[in-house]
Design a protein around this motif. Structure first.
Motif, PDB file in Angstrom:
ATOM      1  N   GLN A 180       1.073  -1.283  -0.201  1.00 41.82           N
ATOM      2  CA  GLN A 180      -0.155   0.243  -0.048  1.00 41.82           C
ATOM      3  C   GLN A 180       1.021   1.446  -0.355  1.00 41.82           C
ATOM      4  O   GLN A 180       0.655   2.171  -0.957  1.00 41.82           O
ATOM      5  N   GLU A 181       2.212   1.308   1.531  1.00 39.03           N
ATOM      6  CA  GLU A 181       3.151   1.849   0.781  1.00 39.03           C
ATOM      7  C   GLU A 181       3.700   2.463  -0.418  1.00 39.03           C
ATOM      8  O   GLU A 181       3.478   3.743  -1.204  1.00 39.03           O
ATOM      9  N   ALA A 182       3.451   1.113  -1.161  1.00 40.52           N
ATOM     10  CA  ALA A 182       4.336   1.373  -2.270  1.00 40.52           C
ATOM     11  C   ALA A 182       3.524   2.135  -2.955  1.00 40.52           C
ATOM     12  O   ALA A 182       3.596   3.152  -4.323  1.00 40.52           O
TER      13      ALA A 182
ATOM     14  N   LYS B  63      20.027   7.265  -1.831  1.00 41.51           N
ATOM     15  CA  LYS B  63      19.017   6.229  -2.086  1.00 41.51           C
ATOM     16  C   LYS B  63      18.681   5.407  -2.743  1.00 41.51           C
ATOM     17  O   LYS B  63      17.646   4.513  -3.100  1.00 41.51           O
ATOM     18  N   MET B  64      19.990   6.033  -4.047  1.00 41.93           N
ATOM     19  CA  MET B  64      20.505   4.892  -5.390  1.00 41.93           C
ATOM     20  C   MET B  64      21.059   4.105  -5.171  1.00 41.93           C
ATOM     21  O   MET B  64      20.318   2.998  -6.165  1.00 41.93           O
ATOM     22  N   SER B  65      21.058   4.096  -3.544  1.00 41.77           N
ATOM     23  CA  SER B  65      22.236   2.778  -3.602  1.00 41.77           C
ATOM     24  C   SER B  65      21.656   1.481  -3.832  1.00 41.77           C
ATOM     25  O   SER B  65      22.411   0.046  -4.495  1.00 41.77           O
ATOM     26  N   LYS B  66      20.081   0.841  -3.581  1.00 42.48           N
ATOM     27  CA  LYS B  66      19.717  -0.307  -3.620  1.00 42.48           C
ATOM     28  C   LYS B  66      19.404  -0.416  -5.133  1.00 42.48           C
ATOM     29  O   LYS B  66      19.727  -2.043  -5.576  1.00 42.48           O
ATOM     30  N   LEU B  67      18.817  -0.187  -5.685  1.00 38.60           N
ATOM     31  CA  LEU B  67      18.547   0.287  -7.089  1.00 38.60           C
ATOM     32  C   LEU B  67      19.561  -0.050  -8.016  1.00 38.60           C
ATOM     33  O   LEU B  67      19.265  -0.334  -9.050  1.00 38.60           O
TER      34      LEU B  67
ATOM     35  N   CYS C 206       9.268   7.539  -5.965  1.00 43.07           N
ATOM     36  CA  CYS C 206       9.781   6.267  -7.163  1.00 43.07           C
ATOM     37  C   CYS C 206      10.714   5.403  -6.795  1.00 43.07           C
ATOM     38  O   CYS C 206      10.184   3.877  -6.738  1.00 43.07           O
ATOM     39  N   ILE C 207      11.989   6.245  -6.369  1.00 48.48           N
ATOM     40  CA  ILE C 207      12.427   4.938  -5.575  1.00 48.48           C
ATOM     41  C   ILE C 207      11.800   4.557  -4.672  1.00 48.48           C
ATOM     42  O   ILE C 207      12.305   3.172  -4.137  1.00 48.48           O
ATOM     43  N   SER C 208      11.335   5.463  -3.666  1.00 45.63           N
ATOM     44  CA  SER C 208      10.558   4.548  -2.418  1.00 45.63           C
ATOM     45  C   SER C 208       9.413   3.064  -2.870  1.00 45.63           C
ATOM     46  O   SER C 208       9.679   2.114  -2.672  1.00 45.63           O
ATOM     47  N   ALA C 209       8.794   3.256  -3.795  1.00 47.92           N
ATOM     48  CA  ALA C 209       8.384   2.297  -4.896  1.00 47.92           C
ATOM     49  C   ALA C 209       8.867   1.420  -5.590  1.00 47.92           C
ATOM     50  O   ALA C 209       7.920   0.502  -6.207  1.00 47.92           O
TER      51      ALA C 209
END
Length: 208
Positions: free
Chosen positions: A91-93, A175-179, A130-133
């Motif tokens: 839901q958060e995404a 934040k982009m480190s994971k993607l 967008c990063i979070s989702a």
């Protein structure tokens, strides 16, 4: 003399006959007791032992059932918490994706009105959502707008806070480190870094 001897023999015979009769009666009594009361006592003790064993078995089963209930409850609670956490995450995404879309539209409208400072803020917020989702399609579009249409067009008179802008850009890199697994976004992030640096240099020179 013979009479005395016969009398003694008669008394001895009577004594032994009486003793034998008493012994026989006692023996019969013992046999009767053993035949009647011993089975009763045996049955009583057997029934008592059966009741004790039955109670012990019932207690054991009850404990096992209670333990299984507790274990099942814990497992169900754990699974329920996992499902709820998974649902909340989805839901958060979804929420982040919707908000990212709205911010993207807002940035486009601000660009059309030449409000580059506000468009930069909106598109950066859209990128963060967008990063979070995990919305990589709109993420790429957001980067394109920020790098090509926002940063190069910010006017000195808009008085953008360069320190705050630097913090936001650095936050995007972190934040982009994971993607960015396998360096998929390395080129885009390098472009963002260069565009940001050019913006700082350009605006700093104008201030002089």
């Amino acid at each position: 003399m013979d009479n005395i001897a016969l009398e003694i023999l008669a008394k001895v015979d009577a004594f032994y006959s009486s003793a034998f009769s008493q012994l026989l009666a006692i023996t019969l009594g013992i046999i009767a007791f053993a035949g009647v009361f011993v089975p009763i006592l045996t049955t009583y003790y057997q029934n008592r032992n059966i009741k004790i064993e039955k109670q012990n078995l019932e207690d054991y089963i009850a404990n096992k059932v209670n333990n299984l209930k507790e274990e099942l409850t814990l497992n169900l609670n754990y699974e329920l918490q996992e499902k709820l956490a998974e649902f909340e995450k989805k839901q958060e995404a979804k929420t982040d994706k919707i908000i990212a879309g709205l911010l993207h539209v807002q940035a486009s409208l601000q660009l059309s009105n030449s409000h580059f400072k506000h468009a930069t803020s909106s598109i950066i917020s859209s990128i963060e959502r967008c990063i979070s989702a995990g919305d990589e399609l709109n993420l790429s579009r957001g980067f394109s707008i920020l790098i090509e249409q926002c940063l190069p067009e910010i006017k000195p008179e808009e008085e953008i806070n360069l320190e705050n802008l630097a913090i936001k850009i650095e936050g995007i890199h972190n934040k982009m480190s994971k993607l960015n697994s396998g360096g998929r976004y390395s080129d885009v992030l390098s472009e963002l870094k260069r565009a940001h640096k050019k913006t700082i240099v350009r605006l700093s020179e104008t201030e002089r």
